[in-house]
Scaffold this motif. Sequence first.
Motif: not given
Length: 691
Positions: A41, A44, A55, A61, A133, A135
Motif C-alpha cells: 500500500v 492516496v 495509506w 486504514a 488509492a 496499491w
Amino acid sequence: MHADIRRSVILCAFAVLIQAFYIPGVTYKPYTDGETIPLLVNKVYSDKSELQYAWTELPFACPPTGRIRTRRLTSGTSITLNLGEVLRGDRITVSDYELVMGQDIEARHLCDKEVNSDGLRRTNELIKDGYVAEWIVDNLPGATSFQSTDKTRKYYAAGFKIGDQLRSAKGAEPSFIINNHVTLVIRYHRAPGKDGAKGKKVIVGFEVFPKSISANNRTDGLPADVHAQQDPMALVPQSNSTGETDSSEESILSIPFTYSVYFRENAELDWQNRWDMYFVASDDSSNVHWLAIVNSLIIAGLLTAVVAVILTRTIRGDIKGYEQTGIKLKTKRSQILKTTQPYQKNHGLLGQIDEEGDADISDDEDMEDITGWKLVHGDVFRAPLYGGLLAPLIGSGIQLLFTTIGILILSVVGVLNPSFRGGYVSVGFGLWIFAGLFSGYSSARVYKTFGGQVWQKNVIVTASLVPGLLFATIFILNLFVWMRASSTALPFTTLLALVFLWLFIQLPLVYVGGWYGFTKHGAWSPPIKSNVIPRQIPPQPWHTRPAQAVLLAGLVPFLVIFVELMFVFKSLWMDKSGYYYVFGFMGVVSGVLVVTVIEVTIVGVYLELCAEDYNWHWRSFLLGSASALYIFAYTIYYFFAQLHISGFISAMLFFAYGALACVLYGLLMGTIGFLAAWTFVGRIYGSVKVD
C-alpha cells in the motif's frame, strides 16, 4: 601474486553486483503456485489537490499486524525508497492482504476499523476531493479497468476510488460511502524461458474493483454474496440502543474491511508488454503527437530559411564589402604614414598616427561603406555588465543541459521507464550532481573571459546560486506541507541528505572543474580586440528593444512545443501518475525546440548588432529563455481552465512548482541561446580582417 588476488576479488565482487542488479521493467520476478505475493500500500492522491497522504496514516486504514510473510518481507515493513520516490510523496508499506499464487479467495475478513468523528470528517473530505488509492503488486499499480472509445480494447487507469459521494436532495447535507471491500484480480502469464518450463508464472495485470458493503449485510464480518447488490457502507456515526445517532465527540463507526482475490491467466499479454495496458488511452492520441511534430518542423523550417538567408547572403555580402573597404583603408593608412613620417620624427610623435589612425581614417568617405553590425566590431567582445552573475548562470545551464540530455537518452533506450518508480528524479539528480564538473569548468572559463580574477568566488556562486534557490523554495513549501501531515512533505533526514550531497559532493566537483577551467584552459580569445572607449549606442527601433525582442523571440519556441506540452501537463497535473512515456516524440520535439531557440537567438542578436547595439551577451540569454514566460502563462491558464484544484496550499504548491520548472527551463534554453550567439558572433567577426 598479490595483484592476481586483488584482481580475482574485484572480478568476484563485480559478478555478485551483476547478479544482484535489478533493472525495473527488464528483470522479471517469477512466482510458483502457492507462493505468497506481497501487496504494497502506498498513498492516496487526487486531481483536486496537490497534497498526498500515506495509506497507513489514513483514519480508516487497517493497521498491519505482521502476520503475512513473503520472501524477505513482513506486513508492516516499510519499503526502502529511492530519492525520486521520496520526492514524489511515496510511502510504501507491506500490507496484511494475503495473495497466494493460483489460490482464489471468495471473501476474507481483514479487520474492523473503528473511526471516530474526526476520522469520519477527514475521510469525508478525502472522498469529496476524489482521492484515489495506489496499491502495488509486483511493481504494478492497482488499476481500474475501462474500455477504449471504440469499445475494442481494455485499458487501465492507475488507482481506485476510496469512496463515493451520494446524490442528496437540494439543500441537504451530502452523504458519503466508503469502499470497504475490494476484489483483486491478478492476471498472470507463463514465465519466459526455463522458468516457464518449470511452471512458474509472471504477473501481467493487477486490477482492483472497489465496492461498498454495509455492516448489516454481513455475517461474521463477511458479505453474504460479494457479487450481489448490497446496501453501501455510509460514513455516519452508529446509532445507540434507542435508535438515535450519538453526536458526541466519542461517537465512533466500526467499518468492516474484506477482500476477494482471483487469479486469471492472460495468454495474450506478454510480461514485457504489461505496461501497455496503462497507455492504451494515450495511444489513441498518437496522431496528435505526429501533428505536434509536423507543426514543429514547419515552424523550424521557415525559421531555418530565414537564418539561411541571413548567413549565406546578407552576412557574406557584408563581410565581402567590409574586406574590400578594409583593403582601401590599409592602403590609405600606408600613404598617410609615409607622408607624415618626417613630421613625426622631427616633432617626437613617431607612432601616434599609427595608434590613432583609426580615428582619423574613420572620417574618410570610404567609411560610409561600413554600416550596421560592422560598426561595432571594436566593442562587440567587450565584457558585459554583471558578467560575474552571467557566468554562473551559464555554468548551471551547462549542468542542466548535461542532465537533460542524459535523461532523454536513458528514457528513449528504455532504461528509465514507468516501472522504475522515481527513476527520473533519482537518475536526474545523480546526473546533476556529477555534472558539477562541467558547470564549474564552463563557468570559470566564461568568468575569466569576462575579465574575472577571483575564481574561488565564482565557484561558490556557481555551486550555490541555482541549488540554493531550489532548496530554499522547496524548504519553505515543505513547511506548509508539513502542517497538513502530507506524505509530499520531505522528511528531515532527506533534507539533511540533500545538504550533505551539496556540501561534500557537488561543491568539490564544481571546485575542481572551476580550478581546471580557470587555471589550465583560461579565457576564450576573441578574434577582435575591444576599443578603449566604448561606442555610443544610438536609439533603438521598437523590435530590438529588450521587452519587445524577448516577447517576440519567446513566441516561436512556445508554438513548437505547445501541443506536446499539453500531454506533459495532463500527465503531471491531471492524471498525477507521472506516466508520460512517449519519449520518442519528446526527443524529436526537443531537438526541433533546440534548433528553433538557436535560430531565434541568432536572428535576434543579428538585428541587435545591425542596430549598433553591442550588448548581446545578456540579450542572447534572455532571447533563448523567453519562451519560459509563455509556458508560465499557459500554466496559469491551465490551472483555471482545466484543473479543479482547491485550497490555498494546493494552489500555492502548483504555482510554486510550476514557476520553478519554468525557471529551470529558461535557464536551459537561455544557456543554449547564449552559446549559439557566442558562436555566431565569433564566427562573423572572426571572418572580418581589417588591419
